[in-house]
Design a protein around this motif. Structure first.
Motif, PDB file in Angstrom:
ATOM      1  N   PHE A  73       7.911   0.735  -5.416  1.00 59.76           N
ATOM      2  CA  PHE A  73       7.414   2.118  -5.534  1.00 59.76           C
ATOM      3  C   PHE A  73       5.952   2.090  -5.969  1.00 59.76           C
ATOM      4  O   PHE A  73       5.421   1.052  -6.372  1.00 59.76           O
ATOM      5  CB  PHE A  73       8.252   2.886  -6.560  1.00 59.76           C
ATOM      6  N   CYS A  74       5.311   3.227  -5.934  1.00 64.76           N
ATOM      7  CA  CYS A  74       3.903   3.351  -6.303  1.00 64.76           C
ATOM      8  C   CYS A  74       3.767   3.538  -7.811  1.00 64.76           C
ATOM      9  O   CYS A  74       4.528   4.291  -8.415  1.00 64.76           O
ATOM     10  CB  CYS A  74       3.289   4.541  -5.574  1.00 64.76           C
ATOM     11  N   ALA A  75       2.790   2.853  -8.435  1.00 65.65           N
ATOM     12  CA  ALA A  75       2.599   2.936  -9.887  1.00 65.65           C
ATOM     13  C   ALA A  75       1.414   3.826 -10.264  1.00 65.65           C
ATOM     14  O   ALA A  75       0.872   3.721 -11.353  1.00 65.65           O
ATOM     15  CB  ALA A  75       2.436   1.543 -10.476  1.00 65.65           C
ATOM     16  N   ASN A  76       1.028   4.705  -9.348  1.00 64.70           N
ATOM     17  CA  ASN A  76       0.025   5.720  -9.668  1.00 64.70           C
ATOM     18  C   ASN A  76       0.770   6.906 -10.282  1.00 64.70           C
ATOM     19  O   ASN A  76       1.641   7.491  -9.638  1.00 64.70           O
ATOM     20  CB  ASN A  76      -0.695   6.123  -8.371  1.00 64.70           C
ATOM     21  N   PRO A  77       0.451   7.269 -11.530  1.00 67.06           N
ATOM     22  CA  PRO A  77       1.248   8.297 -12.216  1.00 67.06           C
ATOM     23  C   PRO A  77       1.131   9.685 -11.593  1.00 67.06           C
ATOM     24  O   PRO A  77       1.980  10.543 -11.851  1.00 67.06           O
ATOM     25  CB  PRO A  77       0.693   8.297 -13.645  1.00 67.06           C
ATOM     26  N   THR A  78       0.092   9.896 -10.781  1.00 70.78           N
ATOM     27  CA  THR A  78      -0.040  11.208 -10.153  1.00 70.78           C
ATOM     28  C   THR A  78       0.613  11.228  -8.774  1.00 70.78           C
ATOM     29  O   THR A  78       0.485  12.199  -8.040  1.00 70.78           O
ATOM     30  CB  THR A  78      -1.526  11.607 -10.016  1.00 70.78           C
ATOM     31  N   CYS A  79       1.310  10.167  -8.448  1.00 69.27           N
ATOM     32  CA  CYS A  79       1.910  10.023  -7.114  1.00 69.27           C
ATOM     33  C   CYS A  79       3.377   9.677  -7.292  1.00 69.27           C
ATOM     34  O   CYS A  79       3.720   8.830  -8.114  1.00 69.27           O
ATOM     35  CB  CYS A  79       1.184   8.890  -6.373  1.00 69.27           C
ATOM     36  N   ASP A  80       4.250  10.313  -6.536  1.00 69.83           N
ATOM     37  CA  ASP A  80       5.661   9.947  -6.682  1.00 69.83           C
ATOM     38  C   ASP A  80       6.162   9.131  -5.497  1.00 69.83           C
ATOM     39  O   ASP A  80       7.357   9.123  -5.196  1.00 69.83           O
ATOM     40  CB  ASP A  80       6.534  11.180  -6.953  1.00 69.83           C
ATOM     41  N   ARG A 124       0.854  -1.198   0.000  1.00 70.98           N
ATOM     42  CA  ARG A 124       0.000   0.000   0.000  1.00 70.98           C
ATOM     43  C   ARG A 124       0.883   1.237   0.000  1.00 70.98           C
ATOM     44  O   ARG A 124       1.844   1.324   0.765  1.00 70.98           O
ATOM     45  CB  ARG A 124      -0.921   0.016   1.225  1.00 70.98           C
ATOM     46  N   CYS A 125       0.548   2.168  -0.879  1.00 74.08           N
ATOM     47  CA  CYS A 125       1.330   3.400  -0.965  1.00 74.08           C
ATOM     48  C   CYS A 125       0.976   4.313   0.200  1.00 74.08           C
ATOM     49  O   CYS A 125      -0.195   4.653   0.379  1.00 74.08           O
ATOM     50  CB  CYS A 125       1.038   4.106  -2.286  1.00 74.08           C
ATOM     51  N   PRO A 126       1.950   4.717   1.011  1.00 73.06           N
ATOM     52  CA  PRO A 126       1.646   5.590   2.146  1.00 73.06           C
ATOM     53  C   PRO A 126       1.204   6.988   1.696  1.00 73.06           C
ATOM     54  O   PRO A 126       0.583   7.708   2.467  1.00 73.06           O
ATOM     55  CB  PRO A 126       2.971   5.649   2.915  1.00 73.06           C
ATOM     56  N   THR A 127       1.481   7.342   0.465  1.00 71.57           N
ATOM     57  CA  THR A 127       1.129   8.680  -0.025  1.00 71.57           C
ATOM     58  C   THR A 127      -0.298   8.729  -0.567  1.00 71.57           C
ATOM     59  O   THR A 127      -1.101   9.573  -0.171  1.00 71.57           O
ATOM     60  CB  THR A 127       2.121   9.126  -1.123  1.00 71.57           C
ATOM     61  N   CYS A 128      -0.640   7.815  -1.512  1.00 70.12           N
ATOM     62  CA  CYS A 128      -1.953   7.899  -2.174  1.00 70.12           C
ATOM     63  C   CYS A 128      -2.888   6.765  -1.777  1.00 70.12           C
ATOM     64  O   CYS A 128      -4.021   6.714  -2.260  1.00 70.12           O
ATOM     65  CB  CYS A 128      -1.782   7.935  -3.692  1.00 70.12           C
ATOM     66  N   SER A 129      -2.438   5.833  -0.941  1.00 68.89           N
ATOM     67  CA  SER A 129      -3.249   4.711  -0.436  1.00 68.89           C
ATOM     68  C   SER A 129      -3.563   3.637  -1.462  1.00 68.89           C
ATOM     69  O   SER A 129      -4.304   2.694  -1.170  1.00 68.89           O
ATOM     70  CB  SER A 129      -4.580   5.197   0.177  1.00 68.89           C
TER      71      SER A 129
HETATM   72 ZN   LIG Z   1       1.033   6.387  -4.432  1.00 70.04          ZN
END
Ligand SMILES: [Zn+2]
Ligand SMILES: [Zn+2]
Lengths: 150, 397, 397, 150
Positions: A46-53, A31-36
């Protein structure tokens, strides 16, 4: 050949899921701590949401219940690397939607499930069953099982 | 139209199981396409090929392999892979090179040999490879996914196995007169009902086979094409779409075990499959009502129905009615898979998307003989490859 | 200059053996290149990647893999393979798409994990695959070919193992200050003489190792680049060469067991290796005397000497004199492999040709720190991949 | 383990070469009937000369003598699919130029060849020697051997 019940049980792939003592299962994702956002399996760090780094993922256990999105059965043996038993035993496959995670996760159907009695939208729960016997241990996998009413 | 690339030639090696090397098939198709264009190997300034992953190193560097087999001439080459979309990614490489002003004439080739039965991963132990994982952990073959999609269609829209069978009946009739098709046999509903179930609700005849085959096209700049003696048979490429999904992709695509999660993200405006044709229409400045015919990727009969909706021939849930109306049958408003489709060809991965374009070229030229779509002017091809590879081409007369 | 594409950003993951997935390396390099360009993932309109063949399906569809890892955004992608030239074929795919007017900003990525020791073919039994054949029938590894070339150089030009060692001494000194290099150790002639012979006349330290690594560049149209806030660091791509041999290719290239026969054919004007840089010079309208520095593919120390001649820095047979004159050492007239070259990096196949371009970009920007080539304005990279893949890029300030 | 001399001898790859009863070898290539170009091995059924549209190749035996173009030795075991013996035995590799065919053909050096005594330009001849033992038969390969003077 049926797996020997006396042998140690090991997940078919280490780190993808965990078996509880009651035979239920837990899928292990990230789970991404930034975007959930939730990822299964936890392929990358790493997170694979393009709006999240986000460049890290926390460990997370996915929901153990969901609703049936679609299902089928496989009546012919898949090619390797599927560890097909000889003689081949057909098995069902289910795609289950997890409400909390807002995602679909595949799994085999629990052995003995009659797909003629399944309907899309049915409630399913995660269990762990043997997949094959590698000689030294019973290798297990998560499966989806219809929740028994009442 | 100055920025449109022209198809000067199309050629194929017949689909089947011939027991030869993919290079032999590809060279036959390439030479046929060049002959069809009235050009020779010496006219080719760029060669783009689609890779095959089941034939060792020559398959990984297919562009170089075909350049060598046709005779080294110093030209730049590229070898691309995009699963079933490989052929169109190669077409796009050739088109871009021409539009960039770096070549006047480019050759595009795709060829494959296919194993009997299910496609499976290459040997080895690769738990970080999603394609290996889905086979090893779940036994989820390609037909498993096709069956999940088919069941979904039954659930959402009330489709029945008889609807799927009707797709097979139509395509098997279309392919009867196609000399490049592997299967030229008309199926009846009764024969289909006797076919064994592979993955419920799909039967063996609902699912496309695997084949050897090859296809090639010769592309040229508009300026070069205008200088050729015979311009009447020239076909324009109005659009090429090679789009990928948009996050979060919440549809279960091969070979994934799970979809993206929609948490914390905005859902994209349209589904991945809808977005493939959308991008092609946008580039061409055309819409579904402009199509004379379409070649869609009927990996399964049920999937052909999904494509009707994805390319906008009808609204979601109306594909079965459209099929039964006869609109997508030869003689109808917008025949789909006039070639016979994968139902009659079987799958030859890097060749298939090019073969779709070959059929469209033949149709809009009016050279399709008994399977000719009357007055064909605009054709669209569409397919989707593993790992998020969309592919669509629009050709116009 | 309107038809020249601009490098807005360059980024790498350090070379080494890190035990991670190639995707992790590639994402680090891609994010670094985007940050260097002052852009984000949302600015990328096209992604071209070089494939890796040792990492299963994600490696075959590297463009899609990186697009997914960076976050699906619907953009077109391509995944190309051309052995060691893969990175430049990917750069060329991105450049063509920009020049074709289909994208303003494109990302190019190459990443690999490498096995310890010799590169060998993938598992399986493939007698029709020349790469499998040379290993199975002859035990002809890559160093076997490097040694045959080195011996040839000794025979033709009187080169000695001490000359080869001098290349290693130079490159090991160049790489000392390169934070992305894997090996940062200065070699002396005595140490080299103690290194075990792998394939006579080449010693272990004459031959490049295999490494994990990644490199990425962000390319943009001249128009887009001109609108950016900071144009001072922008570098132009003056040429990209991805040529193949011309028949008959009578030089023994990897992985062939035999050359073409010259019977009944006219020999080409220049050798394949000479033709690679020639095509780049022609496109750029530049020549060897315009170069400030060069990155050449030193798979072996002896091969670096061959490249001096192939790129026209000196006449055939004069590479040893040029080396000993100090002209190709940092501080000399035209430093070769200011990065330290493969000698300090080791080979990471689809990343290497992109890494060469990253070094040239850093040099012509004047940002190379202790390894800076004074007043660098024009740089050339060159390499050759198995199966006839030439690759060369010329960048200019 | 040395190959058993009593076993049948089979070429490592069928169709690439032939062994004569005197231990000499013949490389089996293809020749274009239209432009006379020679190809080894005979990879395809057509001619790869771009100025020739020959679509068949005749069988041809290549010259058995040539001059040494370059040579080396391999002192470390190659990876599979090289059938390396255990313990590994280093071997030489030679590139030999055939005058009539105007081409270069690789081969291992005959066992016992001392590369310190070889020089580029030396005359070489083709022989056949064991490469490995597959259990049932001795698999052979062509090799290049310096022609003995006098
Ligand atoms: Zn994320
Ligand atoms: Zn010929």
């Amino acid at each position: 050949m049926r797996p020997d019940p006396g042998k140690a049980r090991l997940p078919v792939i280490e780190g993808m899921f965990r078996e509880e003592s009651d035979g239920s299962g837990r899928l292990l994702g990230g789970r991404c701590p930034t975007c959930s956002a939730v990822f299964f399996p936890k392929q990358w760090s790493f997170c694979a949401n393009p709006t999240c780094d986000g460049s890290t993922l926390d460990d997370v256990e996915l929901s153990t219940r969901g609703t049936l999105w679609s299902f089928t059965d496989n009546r012919y043996a898949p090619p390797p690397p599927y560890p097909a038993r000889d003689p081949f035993e057909p098995y069902g496959v289910a795609a289950v939607e997890l409400a909390e995670e807002q995602m679909i996760v595949l799994g085999q159907l629990a052995s003995g499930t009659d797909i003629a009695r399944l309907t899309v939208g049915a409630e399913m729960e995660l269990i762990v069953e043997p997949l094959y016997d590698d000689g030294e241990s019973v290798r297990t996998v998560w499966k989806w099982k219809p929740v028994q009413d009442g | 139209m100055g920025d449109q690339v022209v198809v000067l030639g199309a050629g194929m090696h017949p689909w089947g199981k011939w027991g030869k090397s993919f290079v032999e098939y590809g060279v036959v198709a390439a030479r046929a396409a060049l002959a069809d264009a009235g050009l020779g190997v010496a006219d080719v300034q760029y060669l783009a090929a689609g890779n095959t992953m089941r034939n060792g190193y020559p398959g990984y560097v297919s562009g170089s392999t075909f350049a060598q087999a046709l005779g080294w001439r110093g030209i730049p080459v590229s070898s691309t892979y995009a699963a079933c979309a490989s052929g169109v990614v190669a077409i796009e490489a050739a088109r871009a090179r021409i539009l960039a002003g770096k070549a006047d004439v480019a050759l595009v080739v795709g060829a494959d040999t296919a194993p009997q039965g299910f496609f499976g991963p290459l040997p080895g132990d690769r738990p970080t490879d999603p394609d290996w994982l889905r086979f090893h952990v779940l036994g989820a073959t390609n037909p498993t996914y096709f069956a999940l999609y088919a069941r979904r269609r039954m659930e959402l829209y009330g489709a029945t196995p008889k609807d799927f069978a009707a797709v097979k009946v139509k395509n098997s009739r279309h392919g009867l007169a196609n000399p490049n098709a592997r299967y030229r046999k008309e199926f009846t509903e009764d024969e289909i009902a006797e076919s064994p179930v592979v993955a419920d609700p799909l039967r063996l005849v609902d699912i496309c086979a695997t084949s050897d085959g090859a296809a090639a096209v010769v592309l040229a700049s508009a300026e070069f094409a205008a200088r050729q003696a015979d311009t009447a048979r020239q076909v324009r490429i109005a659009a090429v779409s090679t789009v990928t999904p948009t996050y979060p992709n919440t549809y279960l695509d091969m070979p994934d075990i799970a979809t993206d999660s929609a948490i914390g993200a905005t859902l994209p405006e349209r589904s991945f499959r809808d977005s493939i044709a959308h991008a092609a229409y946008e580039e061409a400045g055309l819409g579904p009502s402009d199509l004379s015919c379409a070649e869609v990727y009927d990996l399964s009969t049920a999937l052909e129905l999904d494509w009707y909706e994805n390319i906008g021939l009808c609204a979601p849930g109306e594909a079965e009615s459209l099929l039964h109306s006869g609109a997508t049958t030869l003689g109808g408003r917008v025949p789909v898979n006039p070639s016979g489709g994968l139902a009659c060809f079987g799958e030859a991965i890097p060749a298939q998307a090019i073969a779709q374009v070959c059929e469209l070229v033949t149709q809009v030229r009016g050279e399709a003989g008994e399977r000719q779509v009357d007055g064909a002017k605009v054709g669209l091809s569409i397919n989707q490859g593993l790992f998020g590879h969309g592919s669509s081409v629009i050709v116009t007369r």
